[in-house]
Design an enzyme around this catalytic site. Structure first.
Site, short mmCIF file in Angstrom:
data_model
loop_
_atom_site.label_atom_id
_atom_site.label_comp_id
_atom_site.label_asym_id
_atom_site.label_seq_id
_atom_site.Cartn_x
_atom_site.Cartn_y
_atom_site.Cartn_z
N GLU A 293 40.64 39.50 36.87
CA GLU A 293 41.94 38.83 36.83
C GLU A 293 42.80 39.66 35.90
O GLU A 293 42.43 39.87 34.73
CB GLU A 293 41.79 37.39 36.34
CG GLU A 293 40.92 36.52 37.25
CD GLU A 293 41.37 36.48 38.71
OE1 GLU A 293 42.57 36.68 38.98
OE2 GLU A 293 40.51 36.29 39.59
N CYS A 327 49.21 35.76 30.72
CA CYS A 327 49.35 36.52 31.97
C CYS A 327 50.31 35.79 32.90
O CYS A 327 50.91 36.39 33.77
CB CYS A 327 47.99 36.68 32.61
SG CYS A 327 47.11 35.13 32.73
P1 NAD Z 1 43.24 45.03 27.98
O1 NAD Z 1 43.12 45.46 29.40
O2 NAD Z 1 43.85 45.94 27.01
O3 NAD Z 1 41.78 44.67 27.39
C1 NAD Z 1 40.91 43.80 28.08
C2 NAD Z 1 39.48 44.16 27.70
O4 NAD Z 1 39.18 45.46 28.22
C3 NAD Z 1 39.24 44.23 26.20
O5 NAD Z 1 37.96 43.73 25.91
C4 NAD Z 1 39.33 45.71 25.92
O6 NAD Z 1 38.61 46.10 24.76
C5 NAD Z 1 38.70 46.30 27.16
N1 NAD Z 1 39.13 47.67 27.46
C6 NAD Z 1 40.25 48.30 27.03
N2 NAD Z 1 40.31 49.53 27.56
C7 NAD Z 1 39.22 49.69 28.33
C8 NAD Z 1 38.75 50.72 29.18
N3 NAD Z 1 39.41 51.86 29.31
N4 NAD Z 1 37.60 50.52 29.87
C9 NAD Z 1 36.95 49.34 29.76
N5 NAD Z 1 37.35 48.32 28.97
C10 NAD Z 1 38.47 48.49 28.28
O7 NAD Z 1 43.98 43.60 28.01
P2 NAD Z 1 44.44 42.69 26.78
O8 NAD Z 1 45.58 43.35 26.08
O9 NAD Z 1 43.27 42.23 26.00
O10 NAD Z 1 45.00 41.41 27.57
C11 NAD Z 1 46.26 41.39 28.14
C12 NAD Z 1 46.19 41.70 29.63
O11 NAD Z 1 45.31 40.80 30.27
C13 NAD Z 1 47.53 41.50 30.31
O12 NAD Z 1 47.72 42.51 31.26
C14 NAD Z 1 47.38 40.14 30.99
O13 NAD Z 1 48.22 39.94 32.10
C15 NAD Z 1 45.93 40.16 31.37
N6 NAD Z 1 45.40 38.81 31.54
C16 NAD Z 1 45.23 38.37 32.81
C17 NAD Z 1 44.76 37.09 33.03
C18 NAD Z 1 44.56 36.55 34.42
O14 NAD Z 1 43.93 35.52 34.56
N7 NAD Z 1 45.08 37.21 35.45
C19 NAD Z 1 44.47 36.26 31.93
C20 NAD Z 1 44.63 36.77 30.65
C21 NAD Z 1 45.11 38.06 30.46
#
Ligand code: NAD
Length: 541
Positions: A293, A327
Site C-alpha cells: 500500500e 496517505c
Molecule cells: P518510506 O517508503 O520512506 O518507508 C517505508 C519503509 O520502507 C520504512 O520502513 C523504510 O525504512 C523502508 N525503506 C526505505 N527505503 C527503502 C528501500 N530502498 N528499500 C527497502 N525499504 C526501504 O515511507 P514513509 O516515509 O515511512 O511513509 C510515507 C509513505 O507511505 C507515503 O508515500 C504514504 O503515502 C505511504 N503510506 C501509504 C499508506 C497506504 O495505505 N496506501 C499508508 C501509510 C503510508
C-alpha cells in the site's frame, strides 16, 4: 488441535476517547507523556525473543523538539537480518502446528492490553516519536490498532469457514495453510496501527515474520513488541530488526525461503522491492505474495451544488490533521469558481484559529512534520509556489525549524491543474486548489481521474444527486476509498476497508478478509468414503 468449532468474540470498533479538556483520560495520557518524555528509553532489536544490542546506538529525537533526545535504539547490520530469518524459520513448525484458537487468543489479548493498561503508553510513544496530538494518537495507535487485531481474528474465522460443497460419497475440505518459508513486513512512520498490523496479520494466519519498522516509528514499535510479548506471542514468530531499508530488502528478498512481502510506504520504495523480487524469482522455493500500500495524491472534487461549510471543514480536517502526513490526506482540490471565494474565506477563518505546537498541549491541532527531510521538502514546495507564475500561496506558507519541524497549514492556489503541488505527493500540510469554471465540471472530472498516477482516496462534494452519480461513475478507478460528502481520510477498520490501486498499491485492503487471503495458501482435500474398485466406467458396458 481443536475439539470444538468455537466462535470468536464479536468484533466491534474500539470506542474513541474524547480527551475533553480537564477529563480524567486526558490528565492520565498527558501525565504518561510527561513521564515518558523525561525517561531515556533504550530500544534493542527483538530476535528469537531475545533483546539484541549492538555497538551502534542511534539517538531518538522528537519531531516537535529536535534538541530533545528521549533515548536511543541499537542499530543492526546484515548479520542481524540473517539472525532474524533463522529465528523465524526455527519458530515455524511449532507455530504452524498450534491450533487457530491459540493464535487468535494471543492477538485478542494484545488488543485488550492496548485497550487497557497499554493505551496511554502506546499513545504517548506515538505522540513523542511521531508528533501526533492526543486525538490523532488515539484514533491510530489505540483504536485502529485494536480494531485491526480484533477484526482480523473475526475475518480469519470467516475465511476458515469458507468450505466447498461435497457430492454424495465424498467430503471436500479446504485448509488455509500459512505460506511456506518466512514473511517480510516493512512498515511506514506515519501509523502505529499499520506498523502493528502488517506483521501481526501475517502471524495470525500462521506465518513467521521478519519485521523492519521505520526508523521514525521505533518508540511505538517497541511498545507493540512489549504488548505482543505480554500477550504470549512465542519467541521467533515476529522478529523486529532496526537495519538499513535497502540493504535489508536486498538480503531478505534474495533468500530462497522468502514467501511474502507486506509493505506500506512510498511508491518508489515498493517498486524497487518488486523489481528485486522479479530479479530473484528463480531462487525462490515458491512464488512470493506481494502486497504493498503506497503513495497517494488524494482529491476533493467539489460541485457548485455542494454545501460550503461542509467543503471548507473537510478540506481543513482532510488536509491538515496529522500535518497532512496521511496517505489519504486531501492534497488537491477542484473548486468551482461560483463558490470559491466563500470556501476560501471560510477555510481562512478556520485555519486562523488552528494552534500549532507540541502534542503535550492537547489544544494544538497541528504538530511537527516527521523530520528535517520532510521539513525541507515542504519548505521547497512553498518557496517555489511563492516564486511561481502558476501558483500563489493564499493561506499560511510559514515554517519554523528552530525548535521542531513546524510547517503551518498552507493553501496554494494554482491556475495550472498540472502544477507540481497539484500532482506530486508532498506528505505535509500543504493543500493545492485548482479553481475551475462551473461549466467545465465534466472535463474537470477527467482531470481528477487522469492527472496523477495515484488512486488512493478521493471525495466528491455535491447536493445534486445527478452530479454525485456522474462523479461516482467518472471516478470509478480514481480512488480505492471513495467518499461522498465527507473528507477523504479516517477510514475505519471493518467499515471502510482501506487501500488503493494504480501507483497507490495492490489494493489488498488492510484489515479485511481480502488481505488475510494473501497470507495463506489453500490446500484442497477430497476424501472418498467408498473408493471405486474397477477402472471401467458404466459407458464401457
Ligand atoms: P518510506 O517508503 O520512506 O518507508 C517505508 C519503509 O520502507 C520504512 O520502513 C523504510 O525504512 C523502508 N525503506 C526505505 N527505503 C527503502 C528501500 N530502498 N528499500 C527497502 N525499504 C526501504 O515511507 P514513509 O516515509 O515511512 O511513509 C510515507 C509513505 O507511505 C507515503 O508515500 C504514504 O503515502 C505511504 N503510506 C501509504 C499508506 C497506504 O495505505 N496506501 C499508508 C501509510 C503510508
Amino acid at each position: 488441535m481443536s475439539k470444538a468449532i468455537s466462535q470468536v468474540p464479536f468484533a466491534q470498533n474500539e470506542p474513541v476517547n474524547a480527551y475533553s479538556p480537564g477529563s480524567d483520560e486526558v490528565k492520565s495520557l498527558i501525565s504518561t507523556y510527561k513521564k515518558m518524555w523525561k525517561e531515556k528509553t533504550e530500544i534493542p532489536m527483538i530476535i528469537g525473543g531475545k533483546e539484541i544490542k549492538t555497538e551502534t546506538k542511534i539517538q531518538l529525537t522528537s519531531p516537535h523538539d529536535h534538541h530533545h533526545d528521549f533515548g536511543f535504539y541499537y542499530q543492526g547490520d546484515m548479520s542481524h537480518v540473517d539472525m532474524a530469518i533463522e529465528a523465524a524459520l526455527a519458530a515455524k513448525a511449532k507455530w504452524n502446528a498450534l491450533g487457530w484458537e491459540q493464535r487468535a487468543s494471543i492477538f485478542l489479548k494484545a488488543a485488550d492490553l492496548l485497550a487497557g493498561p497499554y493505551r496511554d503508553v502506546i499513545n504517548a510513544a506515538t505522540m513523542i516519536g511521531q508528533s501526533k496530538n492526543v486525538h490523532q494518537a488515539e484514533i491510530d495507535s489505540a483504536c485502529e490498532f485494536i480494531d485491526f487485531l480484533r477484526y482480523n481474528v473475526e475475518f480469519m474465522t470467516e475465511l476458515y469457514a469458507e468450505q466447498p460443497v461435497s457430492d454424495p460419497g465424498v467430503w471436500n475440505r479446504v485448509e488455509y495453510r500459512p505460506l511456506e518459508g518466512f514473511c517480510f513486513a516493512v512498515t511506514p512512520f506515519n501509523f502505529t496501527a499499520i506498523s502493528g498490523n502488517l506483521p501481526t496479520s501475517m502471524a495470525l494466519m500462521g506465518n513467521v515474520v521478519v519485521w523492519k519498522p521505520s526508523d521514525k516509528q521505533i518508540y511505538a514499535a517497541k511498545v507493540t513488541m512489549d504488548v505482543l510479548k505480554e500477550a504470549g506471542l512465542p519467541d521467533g514468530v515476529i522478529n523486529m530488526i532496526f537495519t538499513d531499508g535497502k540493504e535489508t530488502a536486498e538480503r531478505v528478498l534474495a533468500h530462497p525461503d522468502f514467501a511474502g512481502l507486506h509493505f506500506t510506504g512510498s511508491t518508489k520504495v515498493f517498486q524497487g522491492m518488486w523489481k528485486m523480487i522479479g530479479d530473484n524469482i528463480h531462487h525462490y522455493k515458491s512464488y512470493p505474495r506481494i502486497v504493498g500500500e503506497t503513495g497517494g495524491k488524494d482529491f476533493v472534487m467539489v460541485h457548485h451544488s455542494a454545501n460550503i461549510e461542509a467543503v471548507a471543514t473537510a478540506l481543513v480536517r482532510g488536509a491538515f490533521e496529522y500535518q497532512g502526513q496521511k496517505c489519504s490526506a486531501a492534497s488537491r482540490a477542484y473548486i468551482p469558481k461560483s463558490i470559491w471565494n466563500q470556501v476560501k474565506d471560510l477555510m481562512a477563518s478556520q485555519i486562523k484559529t488552528i494552534k500549532i505546537g507540541s502534542p503535550e498541549d492537547p489544544s494544538n491541532y497541528v504538530n511537527a512534520v516527521i523530520d528535517k527531510n520532510s521539513f525541507e521538502k515542504c519548505k521547497a514546495y512553498i518557496d517555489r509556489a511563492e516564486a511561481s507564475n502558476d501558483a500563489n500561496v493564499i493561506i499560511g506558507g510559514k515554517y519554523d525549524d528552530k525548535k521542531g519541524w513546524f510547517v503551518h497549514p498552507t493553501v496554494i492556489e494554482t491556475i495550472n491543474p498540472y502544477y507540481e503541488s497539484m500532482v506530486e505527493e508532498i506528505f505535509g500540510p500543504i493543500l493545492t486548489v485548482f479553481v475551475y469554471e462551473d461549466e467545465n465540471w465534466e472535463s474537470t472530472l477527467k482531470l481528477v481521474d487522469t492527472s496523477t498516477p495515484y488512486s488512493l482516496t478521493g471525495s466528491i462534494f455535491a447536493q445534486d444527486r445527478y452530479a454525485i452519480d456522474e462523479a461516482y461513475k467518472a471516478l470509478e478507478n480514481a480512488a480505492g476509498n471513495f467518499y461522498i460528502n465527507d473528507k477523504p481520510t479516517g477510514a475505519v477498520v471493518g467499515q471502510q476497508p482501506f487501500g488503493g490501486s494504480r501507483a497507490s498499491g495492490t489494493n489488498d485492503k488492510a484489515g479485511s478478509k481480502m488481505n488475510l487471503m494473501r497470507w495463506v495458501s489453500a490446500r484442497s482435500i477430497k476424501e472418498t468414503f467408498v473408493p471405486a474398485k474397477d477402472y471401467k466406467y458404466p459407458y464401457l458396458g
